[in-house]
Design a protein around this motif. Structure first.
Motif, PDB file in Angstrom:
ATOM      1  N   VAL A   1       0.921  -1.121   0.050  1.00  0.00           N
ATOM      2  CA  VAL A   1       0.104   0.119  -0.051  1.00  0.00           C
ATOM      3  C   VAL A   1       1.116   1.054  -0.018  1.00  0.00           C
ATOM      4  CG1 VAL A   1      -2.123  -1.029   1.204  1.00  0.00           C
ATOM      5  CG2 VAL A   1      -0.284  -0.094   2.512  1.00  0.00           C
ATOM      6  N   ASP A   2       2.151   0.989   0.389  1.00  0.00           N
ATOM      7  CA  ASP A   2       3.071   2.143   0.174  1.00  0.00           C
ATOM      8  C   ASP A   2       4.590   1.736   0.241  1.00  0.00           C
ATOM      9  OD1 ASP A   2       3.871   4.932  -0.221  1.00  0.00           O
ATOM     10  OD2 ASP A   2       3.008   5.710   1.538  1.00  0.00           O
ATOM     11  N   THR A   3       5.483   2.538  -0.186  1.00  0.00           N
ATOM     12  CA  THR A   3       6.667   2.103  -0.182  1.00  0.00           C
ATOM     13  C   THR A   3       7.745   3.361  -0.378  1.00  0.00           C
ATOM     14  OG1 THR A   3       8.678   0.502  -1.118  1.00  0.00           O
ATOM     15  CG2 THR A   3       6.913   1.715  -2.732  1.00  0.00           C
ATOM     16  N   THR A   4       9.014   3.156  -0.123  1.00  0.00           N
ATOM     17  CA  THR A   4       9.848   4.456   0.064  1.00  0.00           C
ATOM     18  C   THR A   4      10.632   4.643  -1.393  1.00  0.00           C
ATOM     19  OG1 THR A   4      11.825   2.858   0.791  1.00  0.00           O
ATOM     20  CG2 THR A   4      10.312   3.884   2.439  1.00  0.00           C
ATOM     21  N   MET A   5      10.916   3.822  -2.284  1.00  0.00           N
ATOM     22  CA  MET A   5      11.072   4.281  -3.429  1.00  0.00           C
ATOM     23  C   MET A   5      10.166   4.725  -4.468  1.00  0.00           C
ATOM     24  SD  MET A   5      14.123   1.101  -4.533  1.00  0.00           S
ATOM     25  CE  MET A   5      15.632   1.209  -3.770  1.00  0.00           C
ATOM     26  N   GLY A   6      10.499   5.563  -5.617  1.00  0.00           N
ATOM     27  CA  GLY A   6       9.520   6.175  -6.422  1.00  0.00           C
ATOM     28  C   GLY A   6       9.490   5.821  -7.584  1.00  0.00           C
ATOM     29  N   LEU A   7       9.876   6.892  -8.473  1.00  0.00           N
ATOM     30  CA  LEU A   7       9.939   6.822  -9.976  1.00  0.00           C
ATOM     31  C   LEU A   7      10.995   5.966 -10.423  1.00  0.00           C
ATOM     32  CD1 LEU A   7       9.022   8.019 -12.878  1.00  0.00           C
ATOM     33  CD2 LEU A   7      10.562   9.799 -12.491  1.00  0.00           C
ATOM     34  N   THR A   8      11.981   6.322  -9.649  1.00  0.00           N
ATOM     35  CA  THR A   8      13.198   5.615 -10.021  1.00  0.00           C
ATOM     36  C   THR A   8      13.788   4.912  -8.351  1.00  0.00           C
ATOM     37  OG1 THR A   8      14.923   7.390  -9.212  1.00  0.00           O
ATOM     38  CG2 THR A   8      13.928   7.380 -11.571  1.00  0.00           C
ATOM     39  N   PRO A   9      14.846   4.082  -8.413  1.00  0.00           N
ATOM     40  CA  PRO A   9      15.360   3.478  -7.174  1.00  0.00           C
ATOM     41  C   PRO A   9      16.244   4.585  -6.563  1.00  0.00           C
ATOM     42  CG  PRO A   9      15.580   1.987  -9.076  1.00  0.00           C
ATOM     43  CD  PRO A   9      15.237   3.272  -9.734  1.00  0.00           C
ATOM     44  N   LEU A  10      16.056   5.769  -6.569  1.00  0.00           N
ATOM     45  CA  LEU A  10      16.926   6.728  -5.855  1.00  0.00           C
ATOM     46  C   LEU A  10      16.267   7.238  -4.850  1.00  0.00           C
ATOM     47  CD1 LEU A  10      19.502   8.485  -5.793  1.00  0.00           C
ATOM     48  CD2 LEU A  10      18.602   9.886  -7.605  1.00  0.00           C
ATOM     49  N   GLU A  11      15.113   7.291  -4.913  1.00  0.00           N
ATOM     50  CA  GLU A  11      14.061   8.098  -3.788  1.00  0.00           C
ATOM     51  C   GLU A  11      13.977   7.216  -2.608  1.00  0.00           C
ATOM     52  OE1 GLU A  11       9.497   9.446  -3.008  1.00  0.00           O
ATOM     53  OE2 GLU A  11      10.086   8.747  -4.960  1.00  0.00           O
ATOM     54  N   GLY A  12      14.015   7.701  -1.391  1.00  0.00           N
ATOM     55  CA  GLY A  12      13.623   6.973  -0.074  1.00  0.00           C
ATOM     56  C   GLY A  12      14.988   7.045   0.863  1.00  0.00           C
ATOM     57  N   LEU A  13      15.415   5.761   1.215  1.00  0.00           N
ATOM     58  CA  LEU A  13      16.146   5.709   2.230  1.00  0.00           C
ATOM     59  C   LEU A  13      17.511   5.955   1.801  1.00  0.00           C
ATOM     60  CD1 LEU A  13      15.210   2.029   3.499  1.00  0.00           C
ATOM     61  CD2 LEU A  13      14.290   4.319   4.539  1.00  0.00           C
ATOM     62  N   VAL A  14      18.633   6.275   2.769  1.00  0.00           N
ATOM     63  CA  VAL A  14      20.093   6.019   2.527  1.00  0.00           C
ATOM     64  C   VAL A  14      20.336   4.807   2.031  1.00  0.00           C
ATOM     65  CG1 VAL A  14      22.207   6.743   3.481  1.00  0.00           C
ATOM     66  CG2 VAL A  14      20.415   8.165   4.207  1.00  0.00           C
ATOM     67  N   MET A  15      21.250   4.674   1.092  1.00  0.00           N
ATOM     68  CA  MET A  15      21.588   3.465   0.225  1.00  0.00           C
ATOM     69  C   MET A  15      23.383   3.483   0.533  1.00  0.00           C
ATOM     70  SD  MET A  15      18.451   2.995  -2.283  1.00  0.00           S
ATOM     71  CE  MET A  15      17.442   4.500  -2.293  1.00  0.00           C
ATOM     72  N   GLY A  16      23.795   2.467  -0.432  1.00  0.00           N
ATOM     73  CA  GLY A  16      25.402   2.142  -0.393  1.00  0.00           C
ATOM     74  C   GLY A  16      25.778   3.320  -1.166  1.00  0.00           C
ATOM     75  N   THR A  17      25.441   3.675  -2.091  1.00  0.00           N
ATOM     76  CA  THR A  17      25.853   5.024  -3.090  1.00  0.00           C
ATOM     77  C   THR A  17      24.791   5.925  -3.444  1.00  0.00           C
ATOM     78  OG1 THR A  17      25.961   3.923  -5.169  1.00  0.00           O
ATOM     79  CG2 THR A  17      27.856   3.683  -3.979  1.00  0.00           C
ATOM     80  N   ARG A  18      23.631   5.792  -2.934  1.00  0.00           N
ATOM     81  CA  ARG A  18      22.509   6.445  -3.374  1.00  0.00           C
ATOM     82  C   ARG A  18      22.117   7.221  -2.412  1.00  0.00           C
ATOM     83  NH1 ARG A  18      18.689   1.799  -5.791  1.00  0.00           N
ATOM     84  NH2 ARG A  18      20.587   0.630  -6.038  1.00  0.00           N
ATOM     85  N   SER A  19      21.753   8.668  -2.473  1.00  0.00           N
ATOM     86  CA  SER A  19      21.469   9.743  -1.540  1.00  0.00           C
ATOM     87  C   SER A  19      19.825   9.404  -0.645  1.00  0.00           C
ATOM     88  CB  SER A  19      21.163  10.915  -2.063  1.00  0.00           C
ATOM     89  OG  SER A  19      20.407  11.023  -3.090  1.00  0.00           O
ATOM     90  N   GLY A  20      19.025   8.605  -1.573  1.00  0.00           N
ATOM     91  CA  GLY A  20      17.663   8.621  -1.009  1.00  0.00           C
ATOM     92  C   GLY A  20      16.962   9.976  -1.108  1.00  0.00           C
ATOM     93  N   ASP A  21      16.177  10.207  -0.381  1.00  0.00           N
ATOM     94  CA  ASP A  21      15.400  11.645  -0.350  1.00  0.00           C
ATOM     95  C   ASP A  21      16.300  12.763  -0.198  1.00  0.00           C
ATOM     96  OD1 ASP A  21      13.189  10.249  -0.503  1.00  0.00           O
ATOM     97  OD2 ASP A  21      12.524  10.496   1.328  1.00  0.00           O
ATOM     98  N   ILE A  22      16.208  13.685  -1.345  1.00  0.00           N
ATOM     99  CA  ILE A  22      17.038  14.907  -1.303  1.00  0.00           C
ATOM    100  C   ILE A  22      15.953  16.256  -1.835  1.00  0.00           C
ATOM    101  CG2 ILE A  22      18.045  14.645  -3.510  1.00  0.00           C
ATOM    102  CD1 ILE A  22      20.450  15.878  -2.460  1.00  0.00           C
ATOM    103  N   ASP A  23      16.210  17.293  -1.475  1.00  0.00           N
ATOM    104  CA  ASP A  23      15.412  18.328  -1.780  1.00  0.00           C
ATOM    105  C   ASP A  23      15.522  18.440  -3.329  1.00  0.00           C
ATOM    106  OD1 ASP A  23      14.291  20.773  -2.463  1.00  0.00           O
ATOM    107  OD2 ASP A  23      15.436  22.048  -1.346  1.00  0.00           O
ATOM    108  N   PRO A  24      14.576  18.314  -4.296  1.00  0.00           N
ATOM    109  CA  PRO A  24      14.730  18.556  -5.623  1.00  0.00           C
ATOM    110  C   PRO A  24      15.662  20.028  -6.135  1.00  0.00           C
ATOM    111  CG  PRO A  24      12.574  17.785  -5.334  1.00  0.00           C
ATOM    112  CD  PRO A  24      13.196  18.253  -3.882  1.00  0.00           C
ATOM    113  N   GLY A  25      15.229  20.995  -5.334  1.00  0.00           N
ATOM    114  CA  GLY A  25      16.129  22.262  -5.716  1.00  0.00           C
ATOM    115  C   GLY A  25      17.418  22.126  -5.570  1.00  0.00           C
ATOM    116  N   ALA A  26      17.860  21.096  -4.446  1.00  0.00           N
ATOM    117  CA  ALA A  26      19.187  20.715  -4.517  1.00  0.00           C
ATOM    118  C   ALA A  26      20.166  20.318  -5.919  1.00  0.00           C
ATOM    119  CB  ALA A  26      19.465  19.754  -3.574  1.00  0.00           C
TER     120      ALA A  26
END
Length: 394
Positions: A220-245
């Motif tokens: 019913v919900d999950t942390t990843m989004g359009l791509t596997p970049l959204e959500g949690l902190v990962m090995g080399t992926r940022s996870g959530d970040i301000d799009p303005g960044a």
């Protein structure tokens, strides 16, 4: 006639494989080809309890597939392959379940490559190479995104012009669905809960990481989004970040949009925070010795995870269990302890001895009796792929 399924899980620089009997659920042969694309590429296989490591003459995906075939023939297993099942990361909205592969399916997977540029092209390499090597066998694709197609609109839509969704498919899709599906069902069994009356949050933690809210067996919900970049902190992926960044980082570093996206995918996460490694084991060892970057990376990772688990309970209405899985989730007692401690307000309490024991393949409940359960379940995406493939090719 044999009904064994060859499972192929193809990454950008690796290829994981297994030959599984879907009736006994036994893996007859398992292996991993690593460092594909490099001169020192090699393949490790395990058969009948014996591990064998071989350098690859062709250090690419085709070479890895040829080595797998050679291994199957050497073990008299080649003729026992009944069908081939593939993991594909992104299936967009067109695939709500696993499906038999044909040219149309391959074209759709290719069209989704822009949504998962690090994954779908590698998955396609595995599919095309396997078709060349096993031209007479039926082949099936199992999508990471399919399980999350039960998310409601209010969970998967972004607050952007609706034309972007209607015309370009801009929405949240979610990933690791095969793992979330398997682990949530296994957790319900362990806890004696009927799957169709359960409220579970699964945290799949590895170099890629996501959490999912699973109500009555459906995502019913999950942390990843359009791509596997959204959500949690990962090995080399940022996870959530301000799009303005994105624009700010690009301006400061002289990077275009692709350059910023590459930085957020490959140079961020645990690696970026620790300035040491993307390997959680190395970070935990360094943190134990007082390395400030490693300590910071662990704290950010655990805080973000605890916050997201708490948020996901909103979509469940109640919480029966939090389940840890994946390479980190199954082996890091430190991270599990930190996260459960921060979720104490939800009634979670840690059984420290059980938590410390749940490593290296050992699983089970790691919480005290009162309140929602916390447990470790070893994921088995390969088995899920084999079962789906067997069902579609029977």
């Amino acid at each position: 006639m044999s009904n064994n399924i060859l499972v192929i899980n193809c990454g950008s620089s690796s290829l994981k494989f297994a030959l599984i009997n879907p009736q006994t659920q036994e893996a007859l042969l398992t292996g991993l080809a690593e460092k594909l694309g490099h001169a020192d590429a090699y393949i490790t296989s395990k058969y009948d309890g014996v591990k064998e490591v071989t350098q690859l003459d062709e250090g690419n995906h085709a070479g890895a597939m040829h080595a797998i075939i050679a291994t199957l023939k050497a073990r008299d297993l080649f003729d026992q392959v009944a069908a081939v099942g593939h993991r594909v990361v992104h299936g967009g909205e067109n695939f709500k379940a696993s499906t038999l592969i044909d040219e149309h399916v391959i074209a759709e997977v290719e069209a989704c490559a822009k949504l998962a540029p690090l994954h779908n092209p590698a998955n396609l390499l595995g599919i095309r190479t396997a078709i060349e090597c096993f031209p007479t066998l039926k082949q099936v694709v199992v999508f990471d995104t399919a399980f999350h197609q039960t998310m409601p609109e209010h969970a998967y839509l972004y607050a952007v012009p609706m034309a972007l969704y209607r015309e370009h498919g801009v929405r949240r899709y979610g990933f690791h669905g095969t793992s979330h599906r398997y682990v949530s069902a296994e957790a319900a069994k362990v806890l004696g809960l009927p799957l169709d009356n359960s409220a579970i949050v699964v945290a799949h933690l590895g170099n890629g990481a996501s959490a999912a809210a699973i109500l009555n067996g459906k995502s019913v919900d999950t942390t990843m989004g359009l791509t596997p970049l959204e959500g949690l902190v990962m090995g080399t992926r940022s996870g959530d970040i301000d799009p303005g960044a994105h624009a700010y980082i690009g301006a400061q570093l002289g990077l275009d949009l692709d350059g910023v996206t590459d930085l957020l995918n490959k140079q961020s996460g645990l690696l970026g925070l620790s300035e040491l490694s993307n390997d959680c084991r190395e970070i935990e060892d360094a943190a134990a010795e007082g390395h400030k970057g490693a300590l910071l990376a662990l704290n950010v990772f655990c805080y973000r995870l605890a916050k997201q688990i708490a948020a996901l309970t909103v979509s469940l209405g109640r919480l029966d269990a939090v389940v840890f899985t994946g390479g980190i989730g199954e082996n890091s007692s430190i991270i599990r302890a930190k996260v459960i401690e921060q979720l104490g307000f939800l009634g979670l309490t840690l059984d420290a001895a059980a938590n410390d024991a749940a490593i290296r393949g050992k699983a089970g409940k790691i919480s005290d009796a009162a309140g929602p359960a916390a447990l470790v379940v070893n994921t088995n995406e390969e088995l899920m792929i084999a079962l789906d493939t067997a069902a579609l090719t029977a």
